[in-house]
Design a protein around this motif. Structure first.
Motif, PDB file in Angstrom:
ATOM      1  N   LEU A 146      -9.543  -2.376   0.994  1.00  0.00           N
ATOM      2  CA  LEU A 146     -10.157  -0.849   0.847  1.00  0.00           C
ATOM      3  C   LEU A 146      -8.992   0.126   1.225  1.00  0.00           C
ATOM      4  CD1 LEU A 146     -13.205  -1.217   2.955  1.00  0.00           C
ATOM      5  CD2 LEU A 146     -13.173  -1.627   0.547  1.00  0.00           C
ATOM      6  N   ASP A 147      -9.336   1.161   0.333  1.00  0.00           N
ATOM      7  CA  ASP A 147      -7.972   2.339   0.642  1.00  0.00           C
ATOM      8  C   ASP A 147      -8.681   3.241   1.709  1.00  0.00           C
ATOM      9  OD1 ASP A 147     -10.038   4.190  -0.538  1.00  0.00           O
ATOM     10  OD2 ASP A 147      -8.922   4.483  -2.095  1.00  0.00           O
ATOM     11  N   ARG A 148      -7.721   4.243   1.923  1.00  0.00           N
ATOM     12  CA  ARG A 148      -8.139   5.243   3.263  1.00  0.00           C
ATOM     13  C   ARG A 148      -9.722   5.533   3.031  1.00  0.00           C
ATOM     14  NH1 ARG A 148      -3.546   8.728   4.219  1.00  0.00           N
ATOM     15  NH2 ARG A 148      -2.673   7.211   5.753  1.00  0.00           N
ATOM     16  N   SER A 149     -10.085   6.090   1.979  1.00  0.00           N
ATOM     17  CA  SER A 149     -11.357   6.564   1.613  1.00  0.00           C
ATOM     18  C   SER A 149     -12.556   5.488   1.799  1.00  0.00           C
ATOM     19  CB  SER A 149     -11.323   7.525   0.613  1.00  0.00           C
ATOM     20  OG  SER A 149     -11.179   6.814  -0.630  1.00  0.00           O
ATOM     21  N   CYS A 184     -10.601  -1.895  -5.323  1.00  0.00           N
ATOM     22  CA  CYS A 184     -10.271  -1.941  -6.657  1.00  0.00           C
ATOM     23  C   CYS A 184     -11.560  -1.793  -7.544  1.00  0.00           C
ATOM     24  CB  CYS A 184      -9.357  -3.148  -6.683  1.00  0.00           C
ATOM     25  SG  CYS A 184     -10.147  -4.640  -6.829  1.00  0.00           S
ATOM     26  N   LEU A 185     -12.532  -2.348  -7.378  1.00  0.00           N
ATOM     27  CA  LEU A 185     -13.392  -2.360  -8.138  1.00  0.00           C
ATOM     28  C   LEU A 185     -14.224  -1.135  -8.215  1.00  0.00           C
ATOM     29  CD1 LEU A 185     -15.568  -4.228  -9.825  1.00  0.00           C
ATOM     30  CD2 LEU A 185     -17.015  -4.368  -7.703  1.00  0.00           C
ATOM     31  N   GLU A 186     -14.165  -0.267  -7.471  1.00  0.00           N
ATOM     32  CA  GLU A 186     -14.594   1.285  -7.410  1.00  0.00           C
ATOM     33  C   GLU A 186     -13.564   2.026  -8.418  1.00  0.00           C
ATOM     34  OE1 GLU A 186     -16.945   2.503  -3.948  1.00  0.00           O
ATOM     35  OE2 GLU A 186     -15.516   1.133  -3.248  1.00  0.00           O
ATOM     36  N   TYR A 187     -12.045   1.516  -8.405  1.00  0.00           N
ATOM     37  CA  TYR A 187     -11.156   2.232  -9.122  1.00  0.00           C
ATOM     38  C   TYR A 187     -11.359   1.700 -10.766  1.00  0.00           C
ATOM     39  CZ  TYR A 187      -8.174   4.011  -5.477  1.00  0.00           C
ATOM     40  OH  TYR A 187      -8.028   4.732  -4.343  1.00  0.00           O
ATOM     41  N   THR A 188     -12.159   0.939 -11.216  1.00  0.00           N
ATOM     42  CA  THR A 188     -12.422   0.289 -12.269  1.00  0.00           C
ATOM     43  C   THR A 188     -13.558   1.315 -13.034  1.00  0.00           C
ATOM     44  OG1 THR A 188     -13.978  -1.294 -11.896  1.00  0.00           O
ATOM     45  CG2 THR A 188     -11.613  -1.916 -11.855  1.00  0.00           C
ATOM     46  N   ARG A 189     -14.272   2.015 -12.326  1.00  0.00           N
ATOM     47  CA  ARG A 189     -15.627   2.666 -12.776  1.00  0.00           C
ATOM     48  C   ARG A 189     -15.170   3.527 -14.114  1.00  0.00           C
ATOM     49  NH1 ARG A 189     -19.550   1.276  -9.757  1.00  0.00           N
ATOM     50  NH2 ARG A 189     -19.263   1.419  -7.345  1.00  0.00           N
ATOM     51  N   ARG A 196       0.980  -1.149  -0.002  1.00  0.00           N
ATOM     52  CA  ARG A 196       0.111   0.090   0.053  1.00  0.00           C
ATOM     53  C   ARG A 196       0.798   1.178   0.139  1.00  0.00           C
ATOM     54  NH1 ARG A 196      -5.402  -0.723   1.968  1.00  0.00           N
ATOM     55  NH2 ARG A 196      -5.805  -2.737   2.349  1.00  0.00           N
ATOM     56  N   ASN A 197       0.329   2.022  -0.642  1.00  0.00           N
ATOM     57  CA  ASN A 197       0.788   3.638  -0.551  1.00  0.00           C
ATOM     58  C   ASN A 197       0.438   4.513   0.645  1.00  0.00           C
ATOM     59  OD1 ASN A 197      -1.572   4.846  -1.423  1.00  0.00           O
ATOM     60  ND2 ASN A 197      -0.781   5.197  -3.382  1.00  0.00           N
ATOM     61  N   GLU A 198       0.971   5.705   0.837  1.00  0.00           N
ATOM     62  CA  GLU A 198       0.371   6.403   2.146  1.00  0.00           C
ATOM     63  C   GLU A 198      -0.803   6.670   1.948  1.00  0.00           C
ATOM     64  OE1 GLU A 198       1.690   8.858  -1.579  1.00  0.00           O
ATOM     65  OE2 GLU A 198       3.109   7.326  -0.215  1.00  0.00           O
ATOM     66  N   GLU A 199      -1.697   6.470   0.665  1.00  0.00           N
ATOM     67  CA  GLU A 199      -3.039   6.942   0.784  1.00  0.00           C
ATOM     68  C   GLU A 199      -4.026   5.298   0.922  1.00  0.00           C
ATOM     69  OE1 GLU A 199      -4.666   9.608   0.663  1.00  0.00           O
ATOM     70  OE2 GLU A 199      -2.783  10.534   0.615  1.00  0.00           O
ATOM     71  N   LYS A 200      -2.957   4.258   1.424  1.00  0.00           N
ATOM     72  CA  LYS A 200      -3.492   2.955   1.751  1.00  0.00           C
ATOM     73  C   LYS A 200      -4.084   2.424   0.609  1.00  0.00           C
ATOM     74  CE  LYS A 200      -2.535   3.138   6.251  1.00  0.00           C
ATOM     75  NZ  LYS A 200      -1.255   2.350   6.270  1.00  0.00           N
ATOM     76  N   MET A 201      -3.835   3.098  -0.921  1.00  0.00           N
ATOM     77  CA  MET A 201      -4.096   2.345  -2.172  1.00  0.00           C
ATOM     78  C   MET A 201      -3.171   1.005  -2.242  1.00  0.00           C
ATOM     79  SD  MET A 201      -3.579   3.956  -6.085  1.00  0.00           S
ATOM     80  CE  MET A 201      -5.038   5.119  -5.977  1.00  0.00           C
ATOM     81  N   THR A 202      -3.628   0.186  -2.662  1.00  0.00           N
ATOM     82  CA  THR A 202      -3.005  -1.161  -3.062  1.00  0.00           C
ATOM     83  C   THR A 202      -2.329  -1.148  -4.379  1.00  0.00           C
ATOM     84  OG1 THR A 202      -4.864  -2.423  -3.809  1.00  0.00           O
ATOM     85  CG2 THR A 202      -4.295  -2.502  -1.569  1.00  0.00           C
ATOM     86  N   VAL A 203      -1.511  -1.982  -4.812  1.00  0.00           N
ATOM     87  CA  VAL A 203      -0.997  -2.160  -6.167  1.00  0.00           C
ATOM     88  C   VAL A 203      -1.875  -2.417  -7.250  1.00  0.00           C
ATOM     89  CG1 VAL A 203       0.428  -3.316  -7.633  1.00  0.00           C
ATOM     90  CG2 VAL A 203       1.497  -2.830  -5.336  1.00  0.00           C
ATOM     91  N   LEU A 204      -3.003  -3.256  -6.717  1.00  0.00           N
ATOM     92  CA  LEU A 204      -4.075  -3.645  -7.553  1.00  0.00           C
ATOM     93  C   LEU A 204      -4.979  -2.370  -8.082  1.00  0.00           C
ATOM     94  CD1 LEU A 204      -5.552  -5.710  -9.032  1.00  0.00           C
ATOM     95  CD2 LEU A 204      -6.682  -6.340  -6.982  1.00  0.00           C
ATOM     96  N   MET A 205      -5.473  -1.591  -6.716  1.00  0.00           N
ATOM     97  CA  MET A 205      -6.138  -0.371  -7.122  1.00  0.00           C
ATOM     98  C   MET A 205      -5.381   0.647  -8.073  1.00  0.00           C
ATOM     99  SD  MET A 205      -7.034   0.582  -3.361  1.00  0.00           S
ATOM    100  CE  MET A 205      -7.816  -0.661  -2.050  1.00  0.00           C
TER     101      MET A 205
END
Length: 108
Positions: free
Chosen positions: A72-75, A79-84, A31-40
């Protein structure tokens, strides 16, 4: 091997390098600092038609190497929501994988 190389490769749109790192044992759930994963990050990258297939292969490789599509990320986005905003085939790949993992967990 530093898994931050995987996040950087994916964030920079270096799909082939991302696949090589994931297959080589990099932490696919980093995860990065925003808690986003590599998949996201991979799911959210905008691509043109020429690179869409490479992006799909990267997402598939991440999933096959243990990336958790339910994180889930910080918000609170998955990852499904990142595909929208992505092509339907990117979204469908994640949906199919989620359905398969749900089916395996209910039968196992």
């Amino acid at each position: 091997m530093s898994s931050c190389n995987l996040m950087k490769a994916v964030s920079d749109g270096k799909f082939r390098l991302g696949r090589i790192l994931a297959e080589g044992g990099a932490n696919v759930n980093e995860r990065n600092e925003e808690k986003m994963t590599v998949l996201m990050a991979a799911c959210g990258i905008e691509t043109n038609e020429c690179h869409r297939h490479q992006k799909l292969k990267l997402i598939q490789t991440l999933l096959e190497n243990g990336a958790n599509p339910q994180d889930l990320d910080r918000s609170g986005k998955s990852c499904l929501e990142y595909t929208r905003s992505q092509s339907i085939d990117v979204r469908n790949m994640v949906i199919r994988y989620l359905a398969k993992t749900d089916q395996n967990s209910s039968t196992g």
